[in-house]
Design an enzyme around this catalytic site. Structure first.
Site, PDB file in Angstrom:
ATOM      1  CD  GLN A 168       0.655  -9.420  -2.407  1.00 25.31           C
ATOM      2  OE1 GLN A 168       1.624  -9.887  -3.335  1.00 25.31           O
ATOM      3  NE2 GLN A 168      -0.310  -8.751  -2.541  1.00 25.31           N
ATOM      4  N   GLY A 226      -4.551  -4.351  -3.692  1.00 29.14           N
ATOM      5  CA  GLY A 226      -5.797  -3.432  -3.960  1.00 29.14           C
ATOM      6  C   GLY A 226      -4.484  -2.195  -4.345  1.00 29.14           C
ATOM      7  CG  HIS A 227      -2.155  -1.996  -6.448  1.00 25.31           C
ATOM      8  ND1 HIS A 227      -1.247  -2.546  -7.645  1.00 25.31           N
ATOM      9  CD2 HIS A 227      -1.929  -3.060  -5.696  1.00 25.31           C
ATOM     10  CE1 HIS A 227      -0.188  -3.663  -7.447  1.00 25.31           C
ATOM     11  NE2 HIS A 227      -0.785  -4.019  -5.786  1.00 25.31           N
ATOM     12  CG  ASP A 261      -1.841  -0.801   1.306  1.00 25.08           C
ATOM     13  OD1 ASP A 261      -1.706  -1.800  -0.268  1.00 25.08           O
ATOM     14  OD2 ASP A 261      -2.165  -1.510   2.302  1.00 25.08           O
ATOM     15  CE  LYS A 271       2.236  -2.845  -4.132  1.00 26.28           C
ATOM     16  NZ  LYS A 271       1.649  -2.016  -3.195  1.00 26.28           N
TER      17      LYS A 271
HETATM   18  P1  GDP Z   1      -1.001   0.374  -3.459  1.00 26.82           P
HETATM   19  O1  GDP Z   1      -1.397  -1.129  -3.097  1.00 26.82           O
HETATM   20  O2  GDP Z   1       0.097   0.485  -3.284  1.00 26.82           O
HETATM   21  O3  GDP Z   1      -1.443   0.972  -4.979  1.00 26.82           O
HETATM   22  O4  GDP Z   1      -1.438   1.868  -2.553  1.00 26.82           O
HETATM   23  P2  GDP Z   1      -3.541   1.859  -2.533  1.00 26.82           P
HETATM   24  O5  GDP Z   1      -3.700   2.069  -3.416  1.00 26.82           O
HETATM   25  O6  GDP Z   1      -3.625  -0.007  -1.715  1.00 26.82           O
HETATM   26  O7  GDP Z   1      -2.693   2.758  -1.203  1.00 26.82           O
HETATM   27  C1  GDP Z   1      -3.023   4.108  -1.005  1.00 26.82           C
HETATM   28  C2  GDP Z   1      -3.512   4.904  -1.304  1.00 26.82           C
HETATM   29  O8  GDP Z   1      -3.011   6.666  -1.050  1.00 26.82           O
HETATM   30  C3  GDP Z   1      -4.617   5.289  -2.543  1.00 26.82           C
HETATM   31  O9  GDP Z   1      -5.660   5.360  -1.677  1.00 26.82           O
HETATM   32  C4  GDP Z   1      -4.492   6.177  -3.114  1.00 26.82           C
HETATM   33  O10 GDP Z   1      -4.720   7.017  -4.140  1.00 26.82           O
HETATM   34  C5  GDP Z   1      -3.088   7.177  -1.998  1.00 26.82           C
HETATM   35  N1  GDP Z   1      -2.480   7.935  -2.075  1.00 26.82           N
HETATM   36  C6  GDP Z   1      -1.451   7.755  -3.161  1.00 26.82           C
HETATM   37  N2  GDP Z   1      -0.490   9.134  -3.348  1.00 26.82           N
HETATM   38  C7  GDP Z   1      -1.231   9.652  -2.541  1.00 26.82           C
HETATM   39  C8  GDP Z   1      -0.403  10.813  -2.020  1.00 26.82           C
HETATM   40  O11 GDP Z   1       0.726  11.600  -2.277  1.00 26.82           O
HETATM   41  N3  GDP Z   1      -0.901  11.777  -1.071  1.00 26.82           N
HETATM   42  C9  GDP Z   1      -2.526  10.860  -0.169  1.00 26.82           C
HETATM   43  N4  GDP Z   1      -3.138  12.019   0.801  1.00 26.82           N
HETATM   44  N5  GDP Z   1      -3.132  10.057  -0.625  1.00 26.82           N
HETATM   45  C10 GDP Z   1      -2.046   9.361  -1.869  1.00 26.82           C
HETATM   46  P1  IMO Z   2      -0.911  -4.639  -1.951  1.00 27.90           P
HETATM   47  O1  IMO Z   2      -0.902  -4.930  -3.398  1.00 27.90           O
HETATM   48  C1  IMO Z   2      -1.123  -4.545   2.464  1.00 27.90           C
HETATM   49  C2  IMO Z   2      -0.762  -8.708   3.705  1.00 27.90           C
HETATM   50  C3  IMO Z   2      -2.059  -9.087   4.667  1.00 27.90           C
HETATM   51  C4  IMO Z   2      -0.704 -10.279   5.051  1.00 27.90           C
HETATM   52  C5  IMO Z   2      -0.071 -10.533   4.663  1.00 27.90           C
HETATM   53  C6  IMO Z   2      -0.487 -12.046   4.199  1.00 27.90           C
HETATM   54  O2  IMO Z   2      -2.426  -3.451  -2.303  1.00 27.90           O
HETATM   55  O3  IMO Z   2       0.196  -3.447  -1.558  1.00 27.90           O
HETATM   56  P2  IMO Z   2      -2.116 -13.471   2.274  1.00 27.90           P
HETATM   57  O4  IMO Z   2      -3.888 -12.254   2.112  1.00 27.90           O
HETATM   58  O5  IMO Z   2      -1.250 -11.804   0.715  1.00 27.90           O
HETATM   59  O6  IMO Z   2      -1.860 -13.787   2.771  1.00 27.90           O
HETATM   60  O7  IMO Z   2      -1.644 -12.056   3.963  1.00 27.90           O
HETATM   61  O8  IMO Z   2      -0.015  -9.533   3.454  1.00 27.90           O
HETATM   62  N1  IMO Z   2      -1.030  -8.140   2.355  1.00 27.90           N
HETATM   63  C7  IMO Z   2      -0.833  -7.253   2.297  1.00 27.90           C
HETATM   64  N2  IMO Z   2      -1.027  -5.770   2.693  1.00 27.90           N
HETATM   65  N3  IMO Z   2      -1.055  -3.919   0.466  1.00 27.90           N
HETATM   66  C8  IMO Z   2      -1.151  -5.924  -0.068  1.00 27.90           C
HETATM   67  O9  IMO Z   2      -1.199  -5.361  -1.204  1.00 27.90           O
HETATM   68  C9  IMO Z   2      -1.805  -6.898   0.730  1.00 27.90           C
HETATM   69  N4  IMO Z   2      -1.361  -8.642   0.531  1.00 27.90           N
HETATM   70  C10 IMO Z   2      -0.662  -8.874   1.369  1.00 27.90           C
HETATM   71  O10 IMO Z   2      -2.584  -8.028   4.705  1.00 27.90           O
HETATM   72  O11 IMO Z   2      -1.211  -9.404   6.529  1.00 27.90           O
HETATM   73 MG    MG Z   3      -2.982  -1.508  -1.962  1.00 25.98          MG
END
Ligand code: GDP
Ligand code: IMO
Ligand code: MG
Length: 437
Positions: free
Chosen positions: A227, A40-41, A13, A16
């Site tokens: 991840q 979840g991206h 998270d 990416k």
């Molecule tokens: P990923 O899994 O690495 O793609 O990241 P996620 O989407 O799970 O979580 C990142 C969250 O931060 C999302 O809700 C994005 O919309 C939000 N986000 C991304 N860049 C920024 C930023 O620079 N500032 C803020 N406040 N939110 C951001």
């Molecule tokens: P993105 O791509 C954050 C965490 C889960 C748990 C551990 C193992 O959005 O960054 P799993 O279901 O993979 O066997 O769970 O890894 N986890 C993540 N945490 N972002 C993710 O993906 C994750 N994918 C798995 O919360 O601790």
């Molecule tokens: Mg994510």
């Protein structure tokens, strides 16, 4: 050598998805190569927010080919729902998505195993998985005999293979919960998956052949990690990890593209730390600072909605991930979330059994014992979501970025100050001050 790789440097998270979306326009192919629907991206484009799970974030650009390789584990129902959701929003998918026949398929027994086994762990040993069946599917892949790949769904033997696997899984699962014995019905599962297979047929291909040709013809390829490095099955905080190689070392194994063809490794780091699920987290803040990060950063899981654990930036862990992944440059995301904090702490060493160290421990019990040693930096009050150049950032914010960069000995080339595409500071000039040797 035209390959660029984007990997998370923390526990996932790191934003990416946002970075991949920004880089997509300079590439012809975007590749997801490990993990599954545990990812979840998020990509925010103007008023639209897209949450991508199995499909590469590049799908939002119509001219880009998206590839899901054999290293990914696929829940057919989930990917079909994702395709339908995108098509309903006017995103062209039919011509732009390819899924490997080598990818492994998640079945209902994997989801059951995921839940039952994680619930059965001893106190404090619970991984807190996303319950998407990821670990059990990868376990069957490594075990081989009870695994089915996407290509197997098109074979005439499918009904027999499902029947056999179900007969074994029923025995195994009923040992954990007897009431489950009747929930796995081989014929119903066969019907369901044969139907998914027909719907997925137009997307299924030998992605190894496609990518190896693409490399030879110098196509520009972007690899989208899922991840984060600290969740890597071999190099992360085992056993509190995911079941694939989510650090920089996993790109080749998952995609079939040799590391020799990846010339730019970009590590994505959130300006602070978060973690979802169990496992040690030395710089965690269960206090007002942690609350600030969770609320301002909207730190609730994209996949499960769980509140993310929040804490200060852990530079010890970050330096480890950077070195492990062969990272050339870092993208520092969510910097705006830090506005309003009087002071910022960065964990610069661990104290373990009275000894101070900058090494990231290999054993989880050592990490559990680690007491963070902090360096305190000044915070800033100003909102920075509208800032577009480094010069316009408050001095304290620039000092914070420089501090991270110096510690990990890499330039930062992107700074994100908000979720939207445009809320980004591009800093190519940083690279000049560092050797990328
Ligand atoms: P990923 O899994 O690495 O793609 O990241 P996620 O989407 O799970 O979580 C990142 C969250 O931060 C999302 O809700 C994005 O919309 C939000 N986000 C991304 N860049 C920024 C930023 O620079 N500032 C803020 N406040 N939110 C951001
Ligand atoms: P993105 O791509 C954050 C965490 C889960 C748990 C551990 C193992 O959005 O960054 P799993 O279901 O993979 O066997 O769970 O890894 N986890 C993540 N945490 N972002 C993710 O993906 C994750 N994918 C798995 O919360 O601790
Ligand atoms: Mg994510």
């Amino acid at each position: 050598m035209p390959g660029t790789s984007v990997i998370g440097l923390q526990w996932g998270d790191e934003a990416k998805g946002k970075l991949v979306d920004l880089l997509t326009k300079k590439h012809e192919i975007v590749v997801r190569y490990q993990g599954g629907a545990n990812a979840g991206h998020t990509v925010v484009v103007g008023p639209e927010t897209y949450k991508l799970s199995l499909i590469p974030s590049g799908i939002l650009s119509a001219e880009v080919q998206c590839v899901v390789t054999g290293g990914v584990v696929i829940n057919p129902q989930t990917i079909l729902a994702e395709i339908d959701g995108l098509v309903a929003r006017g995103i062209p998918v039919a011509e732009n998505l390819m899924i490997s026949d080598r990818s492994h398929v998640i079945f209902p027994w994997h989801m059951l195993e995921d839940r039952l086994l994680d619930e059965s762990t001893a106190d404090g040993e619970n991984i807190g998985t996303t319950q998407r069946g990821i670990g059990p599917c990868y376990r069957d892949k490594v075990g081989r005999s009870y695994a089915l790949r996407l290509g197997d769904l098109f074979q005439p033997t499918l009904r027999d293979r499902i029947e056999h696997i179900v007969s074994v899984k029923r025995k195994l699962l009923s040992a954990l919960d007897e009431s489950l014995i009747d929930t796995l019905d081989a014929e119903a599962i066969f019907e369901e998956y044969a139907n998914y297979a027909e719907r997925l047929r137009p997307y299924v291909a030998d992605t190894n052949a496609y990518l190896l040709d693409a490399v030879e013809s110098q196509k520009k390829i972007l690899f989208e990690g899922a991840q984060g490095s600290l969740l890597d099955i071999d190099h992360g905080t085992f056993p509190f990890v995911t079941s694939s190689n989510s650090s920089g070392v996993g790109v080749s194994a998952g995609s079939a593209v040799s590391a020799r063809f990846i010339d730019r490794m970009i590590g994505v780091v959130k300006a602070y730390s978060t973690r979802v699920g169990g496992g040690p987290f030395p710089s965690e803040q269960e206090n007002a600072a942690g609350e600030h990060l969770r609320e301002r950063g909207n730190e609730y899981g994209t996949v499960t909605g769980r509140p993310r654990r929040c804490g200060w930036l852990d530079a010890v862990a970050l330096r480890y991930s950077v070195r492990l992944g062969g990272v050339d440059e870092v993208a520092i995301m969510l910097l705006d979330v830090l506005s309003g904090l009087k002071e910022l702490k960065v964990c610069v060493a661990y104290e373990i059994d009275g000894e101070e160290t900058k090494e990231f421990p290999s054993h989880v019990d050592q990490l559990r014992k680690a007491r963070p040693v902090y360096e305190t930096l000044a915070g800033w009050e100003e909102e920075i979501q509208e800032v577009r150049t480094l010069d316009d950032l408050p001095q304290a914010a620039r000092d914070y970025l420089d501090f991270i960069s110096r510690y990990v000995e890499r330039p930062f080339t992107f700074v994100s100050v908000g979720p939207e595409r445009s809320q980004t500071i591009l800093c190519p000039s940083q690279v000049a001050s560092y050797s990328r040797a």
